[in-house]
Design a protein around this motif. Structure first.
Motif, PDB file in Angstrom:
ATOM      1  N   ALA A  63       0.836  -1.210   0.000  1.00 54.82           N
ATOM      2  CA  ALA A  63       0.000   0.000   0.000  1.00 54.82           C
ATOM      3  C   ALA A  63       0.868   1.257   0.000  1.00 54.82           C
ATOM      4  CB  ALA A  63      -0.936  -0.007   1.206  1.00 54.82           C
ATOM      5  N   ASP A  64       1.949   1.243   0.794  1.00 56.46           N
ATOM      6  CA  ASP A  64       2.850   2.396   0.835  1.00 56.46           C
ATOM      7  C   ASP A  64       3.502   2.627  -0.525  1.00 56.46           C
ATOM      8  OD1 ASP A  64       2.299   2.912   3.499  1.00 56.46           O
ATOM      9  OD2 ASP A  64       4.108   1.918   4.261  1.00 56.46           O
ATOM     10  N   ILE A  65       3.911   1.558  -1.184  1.00 57.56           N
ATOM     11  CA  ILE A  65       4.523   1.686  -2.514  1.00 57.56           C
ATOM     12  C   ILE A  65       3.514   2.266  -3.499  1.00 57.56           C
ATOM     13  CG2 ILE A  65       5.408   0.359  -4.481  1.00 57.56           C
ATOM     14  CD1 ILE A  65       6.703  -1.526  -2.336  1.00 57.56           C
ATOM     15  N   ALA A  66       2.280   1.762  -3.449  1.00 59.16           N
ATOM     16  CA  ALA A  66       1.238   2.219  -4.375  1.00 59.16           C
ATOM     17  C   ALA A  66       0.925   3.700  -4.204  1.00 59.16           C
ATOM     18  CB  ALA A  66      -0.031   1.386  -4.189  1.00 59.16           C
ATOM     19  N   THR A  67       1.041   4.214  -2.981  1.00 61.78           N
ATOM     20  CA  THR A  67       0.730   5.629  -2.728  1.00 61.78           C
ATOM     21  C   THR A  67       1.969   6.517  -2.737  1.00 61.78           C
ATOM     22  OG1 THR A  67       0.859   5.338  -0.325  1.00 61.78           O
ATOM     23  CG2 THR A  67      -1.314   5.052  -1.351  1.00 61.78           C
ATOM     24  N   GLY A  68       3.139   5.915  -2.979  1.00 62.85           N
ATOM     25  CA  GLY A  68       4.366   6.704  -3.016  1.00 62.85           C
ATOM     26  C   GLY A  68       4.906   7.050  -1.646  1.00 62.85           C
ATOM     27  N   ASN A  69       4.387   6.425  -0.623  1.00 62.62           N
ATOM     28  CA  ASN A  69       4.858   6.656   0.744  1.00 62.62           C
ATOM     29  C   ASN A  69       6.102   5.793   0.964  1.00 62.62           C
ATOM     30  OD1 ASN A  69       5.095   7.339   3.422  1.00 62.62           O
ATOM     31  ND2 ASN A  69       3.466   5.971   4.108  1.00 62.62           N
ATOM     32  N   LEU A  70       7.242   6.312   0.562  1.00 62.88           N
ATOM     33  CA  LEU A  70       8.474   5.524   0.567  1.00 62.88           C
ATOM     34  C   LEU A  70       9.519   6.124   1.502  1.00 62.88           C
ATOM     35  CD1 LEU A  70       8.744   5.087  -3.304  1.00 62.88           C
ATOM     36  CD2 LEU A  70       7.690   3.518  -1.675  1.00 62.88           C
ATOM     37  N   VAL A  71      10.384   5.268   2.026  1.00 68.45           N
ATOM     38  CA  VAL A  71      11.549   5.691   2.794  1.00 68.45           C
ATOM     39  C   VAL A  71      12.754   4.975   2.207  1.00 68.45           C
ATOM     40  CG1 VAL A  71      10.254   6.114   4.924  1.00 68.45           C
ATOM     41  CG2 VAL A  71      11.278   3.879   4.531  1.00 68.45           C
ATOM     42  N   ASP A  72      13.932   5.508   2.473  1.00 68.99           N
ATOM     43  CA  ASP A  72      15.118   4.836   1.959  1.00 68.99           C
ATOM     44  C   ASP A  72      15.342   3.519   2.716  1.00 68.99           C
ATOM     45  OD1 ASP A  72      17.596   5.229   3.978  1.00 68.99           O
ATOM     46  OD2 ASP A  72      16.287   6.994   4.053  1.00 68.99           O
ATOM     47  N   GLY A  73      16.058   2.611   2.094  1.00 69.77           N
ATOM     48  CA  GLY A  73      16.267   1.271   2.650  1.00 69.77           C
ATOM     49  C   GLY A  73      16.906   1.273   4.024  1.00 69.77           C
ATOM     50  N   ASP A  74      17.908   2.121   4.239  1.00 69.35           N
ATOM     51  CA  ASP A  74      18.573   2.158   5.538  1.00 69.35           C
ATOM     52  C   ASP A  74      17.606   2.547   6.651  1.00 69.35           C
ATOM     53  OD1 ASP A  74      21.036   1.352   4.556  1.00 69.35           O
ATOM     54  OD2 ASP A  74      21.740   3.410   4.238  1.00 69.35           O
ATOM     55  N   THR A  75      16.778   3.551   6.395  1.00 65.78           N
ATOM     56  CA  THR A  75      15.797   3.985   7.389  1.00 65.78           C
ATOM     57  C   THR A  75      14.808   2.869   7.682  1.00 65.78           C
ATOM     58  OG1 THR A  75      15.977   6.286   6.684  1.00 65.78           O
ATOM     59  CG2 THR A  75      13.984   5.677   7.908  1.00 65.78           C
ATOM     60  N   PHE A  76      14.320   2.216   6.629  1.00 59.30           N
ATOM     61  CA  PHE A  76      13.370   1.125   6.795  1.00 59.30           C
ATOM     62  C   PHE A  76      13.943   0.022   7.676  1.00 59.30           C
ATOM     63  CE2 PHE A  76      11.895  -3.087   5.493  1.00 59.30           C
ATOM     64  CZ  PHE A  76      10.536  -2.966   5.712  1.00 59.30           C
ATOM     65  N   PHE A  77      15.165  -0.422   7.373  1.00 54.59           N
ATOM     66  CA  PHE A  77      15.748  -1.518   8.143  1.00 54.59           C
ATOM     67  C   PHE A  77      16.132  -1.095   9.560  1.00 54.59           C
ATOM     68  CE2 PHE A  77      16.279  -3.410   3.890  1.00 54.59           C
ATOM     69  CZ  PHE A  77      15.613  -4.602   4.143  1.00 54.59           C
ATOM     70  N   ASP A  78      16.554   0.157   9.727  1.00 51.28           N
ATOM     71  CA  ASP A  78      16.831   0.656  11.079  1.00 51.28           C
ATOM     72  C   ASP A  78      15.570   0.624  11.934  1.00 51.28           C
ATOM     73  OD1 ASP A  78      19.477   1.059  10.426  1.00 51.28           O
ATOM     74  OD2 ASP A  78      19.285   3.243  10.178  1.00 51.28           O
ATOM     75  N   GLU A  79      14.446   1.085  11.358  1.00 55.02           N
ATOM     76  CA  GLU A  79      13.181   1.074  12.089  1.00 55.02           C
ATOM     77  C   GLU A  79      12.704  -0.356  12.345  1.00 55.02           C
ATOM     78  OE1 GLU A  79      10.471   3.409   9.777  1.00 55.02           O
ATOM     79  OE2 GLU A  79      11.391   5.308  10.369  1.00 55.02           O
ATOM     80  N   LEU A  80      12.876  -1.217  11.355  1.00 56.76           N
ATOM     81  CA  LEU A  80      12.466  -2.612  11.514  1.00 56.76           C
ATOM     82  C   LEU A  80      13.251  -3.288  12.631  1.00 56.76           C
ATOM     83  CD1 LEU A  80      10.570  -4.715  10.227  1.00 56.76           C
ATOM     84  CD2 LEU A  80      12.454  -5.368   8.749  1.00 56.76           C
TER      85      LEU A  80
END
Length: 86
Positions: A63-80
């Motif tokens: 859903a985030d990809i479809a709406t353009g709600n994106l973050v960079d990979g490093d931020t995503f994995f840090d949060e995960l």
């Protein structure tokens, strides 16, 4: 949660298995927790819950990809890794 030493768990293995059907049992070795014995039903429930969480996160990512709600990979994995990404 009931706690047993590793030696007690070994000595009373059959009894421990019966008790684990009702409640988790923590096993300590040298005073430190090393394992938790749970029933097979409880293990299946935990695995099903983990799968539901993973499926929910995948759906949210789509859903985030479809709406353009994106973050960079490093931020995503840090949060995960920090347990912050829903």
């Amino acid at each position: 949660m009931r706690t047993l030493t590793a030696n007690e768990a070994k000595t009373h293995f059959g009894d421990m298995l019966l008790k684990a059907q009702r409640n988790p049992i923590q096993i300590n070795k040298n005073g430190k927790p090393v394992a938790v014995i749970i029933s097979a039903d409880e293990y299946r429930d935990i695995e099903a819950l983990k799968l539901q969480v993973l499926q929910s996160r995948a759906a949210q990512a789509r859903a985030d990809i479809a709406t353009g709600n994106l973050v960079d990979g490093d931020t995503f994995f840090d949060e995960l890794e920090a347990g912050q990404h829903d």
